[in-house]
Scaffold this motif. Structure first.
Motif, short mmCIF file in Angstrom:
data_model
loop_
_atom_site.label_atom_id
_atom_site.label_comp_id
_atom_site.label_asym_id
_atom_site.label_seq_id
_atom_site.Cartn_x
_atom_site.Cartn_y
_atom_site.Cartn_z
N THR A 189 -48.14 -16.32 -17.57
CA THR A 189 -49.04 -15.22 -17.22
C THR A 189 -50.47 -15.70 -17.04
O THR A 189 -51.28 -15.03 -16.38
N LEU A 190 -50.78 -16.86 -17.59
CA LEU A 190 -52.12 -17.42 -17.43
C LEU A 190 -52.46 -17.71 -15.98
O LEU A 190 -53.64 -17.95 -15.66
N VAL A 191 -51.50 -17.69 -15.09
CA VAL A 191 -51.78 -17.92 -13.68
C VAL A 191 -52.73 -16.84 -13.14
O VAL A 191 -53.51 -17.09 -12.21
N VAL A 192 -52.68 -15.64 -13.73
CA VAL A 192 -53.63 -14.58 -13.38
C VAL A 192 -54.88 -14.68 -14.25
O VAL A 192 -56.01 -14.61 -13.77
N SER A 193 -54.69 -14.88 -15.55
CA SER A 193 -55.82 -14.89 -16.48
C SER A 193 -56.76 -16.06 -16.24
O SER A 193 -57.99 -15.92 -16.38
N ALA A 194 -56.23 -17.23 -15.87
CA ALA A 194 -57.09 -18.39 -15.63
C ALA A 194 -58.03 -18.13 -14.46
O ALA A 194 -59.21 -18.53 -14.48
N PHE A 195 -57.52 -17.47 -13.42
CA PHE A 195 -58.36 -17.13 -12.27
C PHE A 195 -59.48 -16.18 -12.69
O PHE A 195 -60.64 -16.37 -12.32
N LEU A 196 -59.14 -15.17 -13.47
CA LEU A 196 -60.15 -14.21 -13.93
C LEU A 196 -61.12 -14.84 -14.92
O LEU A 196 -62.28 -14.42 -15.01
N LEU A 197 -60.68 -15.86 -15.64
CA LEU A 197 -61.58 -16.57 -16.54
C LEU A 197 -62.67 -17.29 -15.75
O LEU A 197 -63.81 -17.41 -16.21
N GLY A 198 -62.33 -17.75 -14.55
CA GLY A 198 -63.35 -18.33 -13.68
C GLY A 198 -64.40 -17.31 -13.28
O GLY A 198 -65.58 -17.65 -13.09
N TYR A 199 -63.99 -16.05 -13.15
CA TYR A 199 -64.93 -14.96 -12.87
C TYR A 199 -66.00 -14.84 -13.96
O TYR A 199 -67.10 -14.37 -13.71
N VAL A 200 -65.63 -15.23 -15.20
CA VAL A 200 -66.55 -15.05 -16.32
C VAL A 200 -67.74 -15.98 -16.20
O VAL A 200 -68.89 -15.59 -16.45
N PHE A 201 -67.51 -17.24 -15.82
CA PHE A 201 -68.56 -18.25 -15.84
C PHE A 201 -69.24 -18.44 -14.48
O PHE A 201 -70.38 -18.90 -14.43
N GLY A 202 -68.57 -18.09 -13.41
CA GLY A 202 -69.14 -18.29 -12.08
C GLY A 202 -70.47 -17.59 -11.83
O GLY A 202 -71.38 -18.19 -11.24
#
Length: 618
Positions: A189-202
């Motif tokens: 499921t991290l395949v979605v969460s990892a992408f959104l985690l990039g949204y946090v720091f970008g």
């Protein structure tokens, strides 16, 4: 081309009106010229119809008009900073001053305005500073034609649709990833969460990056890198490679979302900005909705799950190519380029002194860190409006990504839908988000009249009526989904209809509150958005990690009931802000509250008797 100020040297030290040339001229006249000559010199001035001399003290009407001049001057200067920097003002608001219990304009000592302003432009404009040349300046993005601005808004919206589509499209590949890489469902499921985690720091990179070098190079560079990293996802031989490249793609993909508000503010005034933001927000939710539909059909076909990433990459390549058509829109960068051109064009010593304010900003590491990290979290700690809106929008945003894990249970496990059929149920959410955008646009149909009445700055609370309608609908939709989705005996169309209500509520609440933040914080809205995006993306990244377990352990009914009660607690937010928002903003350090000053002026205009003009017969 650049400013000239014939009254630049005509100031009175310590005068509250030292920034206003007419007041300066008036003061010099009364000091050095005979009163009769003073009256003759200024008899034709339209702003003053009551004679003024040292032998006759100013009337209340005259004093009121002096105050109006100060307020109008400060309003125009703050408006110029908003047009210049959109929501990225480099200066911090100064501490409030108080005289007789009333706040004053920053930089306007002695003024009795009802609210302190963020730091305006200098009281005496520097004639060597390059600025826009009025409404006919073709280099100013605000003056570009409406068809062209619509085209540029479409480019930005299309890019945002692409990156949000990429965030959710791999969701149907989770079973394939579990089998391919022999990992648990939580890891897959991290395949979605990892992408959104990039949204946090970008946002903490692309926000200041656009301030330093402009919107266009940041968008081109980030989208190009975002596209390239799909090679690693499509060709990944282990789960670590897939998740790392997903994170990096998300880190670069958030640039269009981070800069969208800024670009729209660069192009549109308050009247056009509401419609542009409504369209942008509606499309923003269509991406996550349509992603699982396309991904589901690819996974169920004879193609490999890797083709999901190849398709996303092709789509991203198209968007990256189109973004090259976006010109630079950030006014400070454009004016800095103009200043350089002028210095090259003319060789006389005076021309070499021309400069743009952007060239004199603090671009040290400490200065950038202050604006990009310290200020957003400072606002999050000090601004109750921002805190409550961020909590609400984080829950709403996370709910969208929670549905990607809930719908396979509701329709797949309970009703035996295939992966592609489960994907089709997301169409109902897309219909709801589109209806929410339509409702938001309908509520804003008369907004142009408010802009004219309120001199360009209507009360931000006028953005909230769509949320007042959509917030209760969102609560109803969540409870509807939970207590109809739990029981397979209930026809599938019933929980699908609840998804329309959820999409409608999410879209309406989101669009209304984002517009509310922009109108509340104006030149500091970018920092408010940065704080909001950080928290919102972190919550959205976490939701898919526990949603499946929550729905399985609690059941669909009670899991939705838990989420429904959380949204029910926050549902009164738009109603409370609509009634008490002005009182809260009055005590805010970062909210300019221009509407409160304008309201004072409008009330004074209604109550003030018409004054006789100088020379009229009484």
């Amino acid at each position: 081309m650049f400013r000239t100020d014939h009254h630049h040297s005509r100031t009175i030290p310590g005068s509250p009106l030292k920034s206003h040339p007419l007041a300066s001229s008036r003061a010099q006249c009364t000091t050095h010229i005979h009163p009769c000559q003073c009256q003759q010199q200024h008899a034709q001035e339209p702003d003053f119809h009551v004679p003024f001399s040292p032998f006759h003290p100013p009337t209340d009407t005259f004093s009121r008009r002096l105050d109006d001049l100060v307020e109008d001057d400060a309003l125009s200067r703050v408006e110029s900073r908003i047009q210049m920097y959109s929501g990225d003002d480099i200066r911090d608001p100064q501490p409030r001053h108080s005289i007789d219990g009333t706040s004053t304009f920053e930089g306007e000592e002695g003024s009795t305005s009802s609210h302190s302003y963020p730091p305006p432009t200098p009281s005496s404009p520097d004639p060597l500073m390059v600025t826009w040349d009025g409404a006919r300046d073709g280099d100013n993005p605000q003056n570009w034609s409406k068809p062209y601005k619509r085209f540029l808004t479409f480019l930005l919206t299309f890019s945002a649709f692409n990156v949000t589509f990429a965030s959710s499209a791999p969701a149907p590949t989770v079973p394939n990833l579990m089998q391919e890489f022999n990992v648990s469902q939580e890891v897959a499921t991290l395949v979605v969460s990892a992408f959104l985690l990039g949204y946090v720091f970008g946002p903490f990179v692309w926000g200041p990056g656009s301030e330093l070098i402009g919107r266009r190079p940041v968008l081109i560079f980030s989208l190009s890198c975002y596209t390239v990293f799909f090679f690693g996802q499509a060709l990944a031989t282990n789960i670590a490679t897939l998740l790392v490249t997903r994170f990096l793609s998300g880190f670069f993909a958030v640039a269009p979302l981070t800069n969208a508000g800024g670009v729209i503010a660069d192009l549109w005034d308050a009247e056009g900005r509401g419609f542009a933001m409504s369209i942008f927000s509606a499309v923003l939710f269509l991406g996550p909705v349509l992603g699982p539909i396309v991904g589901g059909f690819i996974v169920q076909s004879d193609l490999s799950w890797r083709w999901v990433f190849w398709v996303i990459m092709a789509f991203a390549g198209i968007c990256t190519t189109l973004i090259f058509a976006l010109p630079e829109t950030y006014a400070p960068v454009l004016l800095a380029k103009r200043a350089k051109r002028l210095r090259r064009r003319y060789n006389d010593p005076r021309s070499q002194l021309l400069y743009a304010e952007h060239e004199h900003q603090d671009w040290s590491f400490r200065g950038v860190l202050h604006r990009t990290l310290y200020r957003p979290f400072q606002m999050l700690a000090l601004e109750p409006i921002l805190v409550l809106v961020t909590i609400y929008l984080s829950l709403v945003y996370g709910l969208i990504y929670a549905l990607f894990e809930a719908f396979p249970i509701v329709f797949g496990q309970r009703r035996g839908f295939t992966i592609s059929q489960v994907g089709l149920t997301y169409i109902a959410v897309g219909i709801g988000t589109s209806l929410g955008a339509v409702v938001n646009i309908w509520f804003m149909r008369d907004y142009h009249n408010l802009v004219k009445t309120w001199k360009g700055f209507p009360p931000p609370e006028n953005r909230l009526p769509p949320a007042m309608v959509c917030a209760p609908v969102l609560v109803i939709g969540i409870f509807w989904l939970g207590w109809t989705g739990e029981y397979s005996s209930i026809p599938w169309i019933v929980p699908v209809l609840s998804a329309v209500l959820i999409g409608f509520g999410v879209s309406g609440v989101f669009m209304a509150f984002l517009s509310y933040l922009v109108d509340t914080y104006l030149m500091y809205s970018a920092s408010a958005f940065a704080a909001n995006t950080f928290i919102r993306s972190a919550v959205a990244a976490a939701f898919p990690l526990f949603t499946t377990q929550m729905f399985r352990n609690l059941g669909i009914n009670w899991a939705c009931t838990l989420i429904g009660f959380l949204t029910l607690i926050l549902a009164p937010s738009p109603f409370l802000f609509y009634k008490y928002g002005a009182r809260i903003r009055k005590h805010s350090r970062f909210a300019p509250c221009l509407d409160l000053v304008i309201a004072k002026q409008l009330e004074a205009e209604k109550q003030a008797p018409k004054s006789p003009r100088f020379g009229d017969k009484v």
